[in-house]
Design an enzyme around this catalytic site. Structure first.
Site, PDB file in Angstrom:
ATOM      1  CG  ASP A  94      19.410  -0.915   7.908  1.00  0.00           C
ATOM      2  OD1 ASP A  94      18.462  -0.194   7.519  1.00  0.00           O
ATOM      3  OD2 ASP A  94      20.531  -0.905   7.365  1.00  0.00           O
ATOM      4  CG  ASP A  97      18.886   8.853   8.584  1.00  0.00           C
ATOM      5  OD1 ASP A  97      18.778   9.593   9.585  1.00  0.00           O
ATOM      6  OD2 ASP A  97      19.742   9.041   7.715  1.00  0.00           O
ATOM      7  CB  THR A 101      14.525   3.741   2.655  1.00  0.00           C
ATOM      8  OG1 THR A 101      15.706   4.494   2.389  1.00  0.00           O
ATOM      9  CG2 THR A 101      14.668   2.345   2.087  1.00  0.00           C
ATOM     10  CG  LEU A 102      11.164   1.603   6.134  1.00  0.00           C
ATOM     11  CD1 LEU A 102      11.012   1.580   7.649  1.00  0.00           C
ATOM     12  CD2 LEU A 102      10.667   0.274   5.552  1.00  0.00           C
ATOM     13  CE  LYS A 125      21.522   7.506  12.054  1.00  0.00           C
ATOM     14  NZ  LYS A 125      22.369   8.103  11.004  1.00  0.00           N
ATOM     15  CG  ASP A 153      27.058  -0.534   4.325  1.00  0.00           C
ATOM     16  OD1 ASP A 153      25.887  -0.156   4.563  1.00  0.00           O
ATOM     17  OD2 ASP A 153      27.706  -0.143   3.341  1.00  0.00           O
TER      18      ASP A 153
HETATM   19  P1  5GP Z   1      16.219   6.796   5.183  1.00  0.00           P
HETATM   20  O1  5GP Z   1      15.673   6.535   3.811  1.00  0.00           O
HETATM   21  O2  5GP Z   1      15.233   6.534   6.299  1.00  0.00           O
HETATM   22  O3  5GP Z   1      16.836   8.164   5.294  1.00  0.00           O
HETATM   23  O4  5GP Z   1      17.467   5.896   5.378  1.00  0.00           O
HETATM   24  C1  5GP Z   1      17.391   4.579   5.591  1.00  0.00           C
HETATM   25  C2  5GP Z   1      18.616   3.906   5.069  1.00  0.00           C
HETATM   26  O5  5GP Z   1      19.782   4.727   5.181  1.00  0.00           O
HETATM   27  C3  5GP Z   1      18.894   2.697   5.908  1.00  0.00           C
HETATM   28  O6  5GP Z   1      18.263   1.570   5.351  1.00  0.00           O
HETATM   29  C4  5GP Z   1      20.391   2.603   5.894  1.00  0.00           C
HETATM   30  O7  5GP Z   1      20.771   1.829   4.769  1.00  0.00           O
HETATM   31  C5  5GP Z   1      20.878   4.006   5.679  1.00  0.00           C
HETATM   32  N1  5GP Z   1      21.316   4.634   6.947  1.00  0.00           N
HETATM   33  C6  5GP Z   1      20.730   5.642   7.610  1.00  0.00           C
HETATM   34  N2  5GP Z   1      21.389   5.941   8.730  1.00  0.00           N
HETATM   35  C7  5GP Z   1      22.442   5.092   8.789  1.00  0.00           C
HETATM   36  C8  5GP Z   1      23.518   4.881   9.734  1.00  0.00           C
HETATM   37  O8  5GP Z   1      23.656   5.536  10.774  1.00  0.00           O
HETATM   38  N3  5GP Z   1      24.408   3.894   9.435  1.00  0.00           N
HETATM   39  C9  5GP Z   1      24.319   3.136   8.317  1.00  0.00           C
HETATM   40  N4  5GP Z   1      25.233   2.202   8.133  1.00  0.00           N
HETATM   41  N5  5GP Z   1      23.309   3.288   7.413  1.00  0.00           N
HETATM   42  C10 5GP Z   1      22.397   4.263   7.654  1.00  0.00           C
HETATM   43 MG    MG Z   2      19.246   0.051   4.151  1.00  0.00          MG
END
Ligand code: 5GP
Ligand code: MG
Length: 173
Positions: A94, A97, A101-102, A125, A153
């Protein structure tokens, strides 16, 4: 709730991404793996829009947040992903950030012998990335706000919304 990206814009951008993917993967054994649960809507719309033969699978990943908008430790459930050996894989999430995760999911799927791995995200973002990581397909770049809807969510609410909305405006961390 303030609407950041309305449903029409999401749908036309998803169709554009589908056209790019078709062009890149013509005649190749494509497997699209959606990161649950946030990519649920994107997976359904994109997979139906891509007009080349492909397989669809899911992997579960989440940082436990509950009622918080800060991420905790990353949990991954890869028990039900399809066999990707020798196949070209697109991991679909989705939102990008921090990138944790990816990048973790790419490392994990790389161990299963795919022919190639690319990544696609609906949202990216600006100014939040910690892990250096370039997604191959990006729907929209968005400011540093906590967004919900179209799969995303807050404490498991709002996933059903057909648009991306800004939940809170004071998350300038
Ligand atoms: P990362 O591992 O890149 O920091 O975060 C990715 C995951 O964080 C996304 O798959 C999502 O589940 C969650 N996430 C990051 N930013 C947001 C946001 O603004 N809103 C929501 N609902 N989830 C977010
Ligand atoms: Mg996610």
């Amino acid at each position: 709730m303030e609407i950041l990206i309305d449903s029409d814009r999401i749908q036309s951008r998803v169709a554009e991404l589908a056209r790019l993917i078709e062009k890149d993967y013509e005649d190749r054994p494509l497997t699209i793996i959606g990161v649950m649960t946030g990519s649920l809507m994107l997976l359904a719309d994109l997979a139906r829009s891509i007009r080349i033969p492909s397989r669809v699978g899911v992997i579960q990943a989440g940082s436990y947040r509950g009622k918080s908008t800060d991420a905790g430790a990353l949990l991954i459930n890869d028990m039900f992903i399809p066999d990707v050996s020798g196949r070209d894989v697109i991991i679909l999430d989705d939102i990008l950030d921090t990138g944790h995760t990816l990048s973790a999911l790419c490392d994990l799927i790389a161990q299963r012998g795919p022919a190639s791995i690319r990544t696609a995200v609906l949202l990216r973002k600006i100014g939040r990335q910690i892990v250096p990581f370039e997604p191959d397909y990006v729907g929209f770049e968005i400011p540093n706000r906590f967004v919900v809807g179209y799969g995303l969510d807050f404490d498991d609410d709002f996933r059903h919304l057909p648009y991306i909305g800004i939940l809170s405006d004071n998350l300038d961390d």
